[in-house]
Design an enzyme around this catalytic site. Structure first.
Site, short mmCIF file in Angstrom:
data_model
loop_
_atom_site.label_atom_id
_atom_site.label_comp_id
_atom_site.label_asym_id
_atom_site.label_seq_id
_atom_site.Cartn_x
_atom_site.Cartn_y
_atom_site.Cartn_z
N ASP A 1 0.84 -1.19 0.00
CA ASP A 1 0.00 0.00 0.00
C ASP A 1 0.88 1.25 0.00
O ASP A 1 1.88 1.32 0.73
CB ASP A 1 -0.91 0.00 1.23
CG ASP A 1 -2.07 0.96 1.07
OD1 ASP A 1 -2.48 1.23 -0.08
OD2 ASP A 1 -2.59 1.44 2.09
N HIS B 1 -3.78 14.31 0.52
CA HIS B 1 -3.94 13.48 1.72
C HIS B 1 -2.73 13.63 2.64
O HIS B 1 -2.88 13.82 3.86
CB HIS B 1 -4.12 12.02 1.31
CG HIS B 1 -4.14 11.07 2.46
ND1 HIS B 1 -5.14 11.03 3.39
CD2 HIS B 1 -3.25 10.09 2.83
CE1 HIS B 1 -4.89 10.08 4.28
NE2 HIS B 1 -3.75 9.50 3.96
N GLU C 1 -10.21 4.23 3.97
CA GLU C 1 -9.35 4.94 3.04
C GLU C 1 -9.78 4.54 1.63
O GLU C 1 -9.69 3.37 1.27
CB GLU C 1 -7.87 4.63 3.28
CG GLU C 1 -7.35 5.25 4.56
CD GLU C 1 -5.84 5.15 4.71
OE1 GLU C 1 -5.30 5.85 5.59
OE2 GLU C 1 -5.21 4.37 3.97
N GLU D 1 -9.26 4.04 -2.01
CA GLU D 1 -8.06 3.84 -2.80
C GLU D 1 -8.41 3.12 -4.11
O GLU D 1 -9.53 2.65 -4.32
CB GLU D 1 -7.03 3.00 -2.04
CG GLU D 1 -6.61 3.59 -0.71
CD GLU D 1 -5.38 2.91 -0.14
OE1 GLU D 1 -4.63 2.25 -0.90
OE2 GLU D 1 -5.17 3.02 1.08
N ASP E 1 -9.03 0.56 2.27
CA ASP E 1 -8.01 0.20 3.26
C ASP E 1 -8.54 0.59 4.64
O ASP E 1 -8.27 1.67 5.14
CB ASP E 1 -6.71 0.94 2.93
CG ASP E 1 -5.60 0.66 3.94
OD1 ASP E 1 -5.64 -0.42 4.56
OD2 ASP E 1 -4.71 1.51 4.09
N ARG F 1 -7.55 3.85 13.57
CA ARG F 1 -6.65 4.98 13.80
C ARG F 1 -6.05 4.99 15.20
O ARG F 1 -4.90 5.41 15.39
CB ARG F 1 -7.38 6.30 13.54
CG ARG F 1 -7.90 6.46 12.14
CD ARG F 1 -6.78 6.44 11.12
NE ARG F 1 -7.29 6.73 9.77
CZ ARG F 1 -6.58 6.62 8.66
NH1 ARG F 1 -5.34 6.19 8.72
NH2 ARG F 1 -7.11 6.90 7.50
N GLN G 1 -3.41 2.27 15.23
CA GLN G 1 -2.31 2.73 14.37
C GLN G 1 -1.46 3.80 15.05
O GLN G 1 -0.23 3.77 14.98
CB GLN G 1 -2.89 3.28 13.07
CG GLN G 1 -1.85 3.77 12.07
CD GLN G 1 -2.49 4.37 10.83
OE1 GLN G 1 -3.72 4.47 10.73
NE2 GLN G 1 -1.68 4.78 9.88
N TYR H 1 2.57 2.69 15.39
CA TYR H 1 3.25 2.87 14.11
C TYR H 1 4.65 3.48 14.21
O TYR H 1 5.40 3.44 13.23
CB TYR H 1 2.40 3.68 13.15
CG TYR H 1 2.53 5.18 13.26
CD1 TYR H 1 3.24 5.89 12.29
CD2 TYR H 1 1.96 5.88 14.32
CE1 TYR H 1 3.36 7.26 12.37
CE2 TYR H 1 2.08 7.24 14.39
CZ TYR H 1 2.77 7.94 13.42
OH TYR H 1 2.89 9.30 13.51
N LYS I 1 -3.97 -1.82 10.38
CA LYS I 1 -4.34 -1.95 8.97
C LYS I 1 -4.60 -3.40 8.55
O LYS I 1 -5.35 -3.65 7.60
CB LYS I 1 -3.21 -1.41 8.08
CG LYS I 1 -2.90 0.06 8.27
CD LYS I 1 -3.82 0.91 7.43
CE LYS I 1 -3.34 2.34 7.34
NZ LYS I 1 -4.18 3.16 6.46
N THR J 1 -8.80 -5.61 4.20
CA THR J 1 -8.71 -4.70 3.05
C THR J 1 -9.74 -5.20 2.04
O THR J 1 -9.68 -6.34 1.59
CB THR J 1 -7.31 -4.73 2.41
OG1 THR J 1 -6.33 -4.37 3.39
CG2 THR J 1 -7.24 -3.76 1.23
N GLU K 1 -9.57 12.78 7.64
CA GLU K 1 -9.53 14.11 7.04
C GLU K 1 -10.90 14.79 7.05
O GLU K 1 -11.00 15.98 7.33
CB GLU K 1 -9.04 14.00 5.60
CG GLU K 1 -7.65 13.42 5.44
CD GLU K 1 -7.40 13.03 4.00
OE1 GLU K 1 -6.98 13.91 3.23
OE2 GLU K 1 -7.64 11.87 3.65
#
Length: 403
Positions: free
Chosen positions: A117, A124, A191, A193, A225, A229, A232, A236, A245, A249, A352
């Site tokens: 990914d 973004h 997400e 994508e 995806d 959060r 993560q 991360y 993640k 998916t 976002e």
């Protein structure tokens, strides 16, 4: 209305013909099909009936043999199918091989090999930088304009559209918390994508040039995806996404061949930094794609991200992920990264859209900052096609269920 009488302007007309894998009710085996309007054509049976030399590639429970066959075969198979569904002489032969979409089960269309990914939208990346590094002099990290940033994901949890997504659990720790806690994610996100599907493999130790993109990549699909959060954020640093993640998916049941998207090819945004030779595309043919994506939560559209705004192209991503000698395998899948446009209503994630939970979305069924159990997210898209037609991309949907 007879199946071949596709309404004028249908985004899944003969100009499109995306590939999938389906099965009929009962003990029927899975087989390759192509979508035609609101029907699916049994591609293997059609190829046999028409005496195609490629019938064996299509009478399979997965797209992988077709993917591995290469660009010349892809073109020949597509040409044969296009001629078959547009020639009235074949109508009587093919009509019994057409099945309403409502009567079939759609499956994951290919066996996923590796999954990578990327993080290719400047809009973004800048939004994320402003959210998490508000005091930094530049919202982009120093490497962002020099290489396509990416990470390896978990291929075993790639699921087909329509599969429920179980809310993941993991460790999380807020800034004011004295210690981490364990439990279901409370900041579950999406997400939007685009996924690219590799057909022809490559040898280990031999990089694949960006110019060879269309020789190796068969087609594309929408991809969600899913992202926890809170998990993560705690895990991360310093190695990047992991459990936040890897739980799921989602991809579309339909893979749109690149040949169906000739009219949608566009130049990417202007480059602001010189690129190293293996990524330099200043003299290359247009490698961006004008895909118009919509994100809906429980049937309500919340955003419409434009894929044409992506800074890094799929060709550059392919070159970058093999430049160290890493090999490609048939069935490799790589995601574009979140697609976000410059306007607030074009953002491709709830992170976002709600500015990390600060600004709740107003939906007909209540406010949202992140996803609640029972929420269903659907990504849909179209691209410009020949003669003013639209090329529809198969939607990808998933409903959140409690863990």
């Amino acid at each position: 209305m007879p199946p071949f009488d596709i309404p004028e302007g249908d985004p899944f007309g003969p100009h499109n013909l995306p590939y999938g894998v389906f099965s009929l009710p009962g003990p029927a085996e899975r087989t390759v099909g192509v979508r035609l309007g609101d029907h699916v054509l049994d591609a293997g049976a059609a190829a046999r009936a028409l005496g195609s030399p490629h019938a064996a590639l299509l009478a399979r429970p997965t797209l992988n043999p077709l993917l591995a066959a290469g660009r010349t075969t892809w073109s020949e198979v597509r040409r044969t199918l296009t001629e078959a569904v547009t020639d009235p002489a074949h109508r009587a032969t093919l009509e019994p091989l057409l099945h309403p979409l409502s009567s079939v089960t759609l499956h994951l269309p290919f066996d996923v090999a590796d999954y990578v990914d990327f993080y290719a939208s400047e809009n973004h990346a800048r939004n994320v930088g402003r959210i998490f590094r508000p005091d930094a002099p530049d919202s982009l990290t120093p490497n962002w304009k020099h290489l396509p940033i990416g990470y390896h994901g978990r291929s075993g949890t790639v699921i087909v559209s329509g599969t429920d997504v179980v809310r993941p659990s993991g460790q999380r720790k807020g800034p004011a918390d004295p210690a981490p806690v364990f439990g279901p994610s409370v900041r579950l996100d999406i997400e939007a994508e685009v996924g690219f599907v590799v057909g022809v493999p490559s040898a280990m130790g031999k990089p694949v040039a960006a110019a060879a993109f269309r020789d190796h990549v068969f087609g594309l699909c929408l991809l969600n995806d899913w992202s926890a959060r809170d998990v993560q954020a705690w895990e991360y640093v310093p190695l990047g996404p992991f459990l936040g993640k890897s739980f799921a998916t989602s991809v579309s049941a339909w893979i749109t061949p690149l040949e169906a998207l000739e009219e949608a090819r566009v130049a990417p945004p202007g480059r602001t930094h010189p690129l190293l030779p293996y990524l330099d595309d200043t003299s290359a043919e247009p490698a961006g794609y004008d895909l118009r994506i919509s994100i809906a939560i429980n049937g309500h559209v919340v955003s419409e991200p434009p894929f044409a705004s992506m800074y890094w192209t799929a060709a550059q991503q392919l070159a970058h992920m093999t430049v160290n000698g890493a090999s490609l395998r048939t069935g490799d899948l790589y995601g574009s990264g979140t697609v976000s446009g410059p306007a607030p209503e074009q953002r491709g994630s709830l992170l976002e859209l709600t500015w990390n939970g600060r600004d709740a979305l107003e939906l007909p069924d209540g406010k949202r900052t992140f996803l609640e159990d029972g929420d269903e997210v659907t990504l849909s898209a179209w691209a410009p096609g020949p003669g003013g037609l639209r090329v529809g991309l198969g939607e990808v949907s998933g409903r959140i269920v409690a863990g």
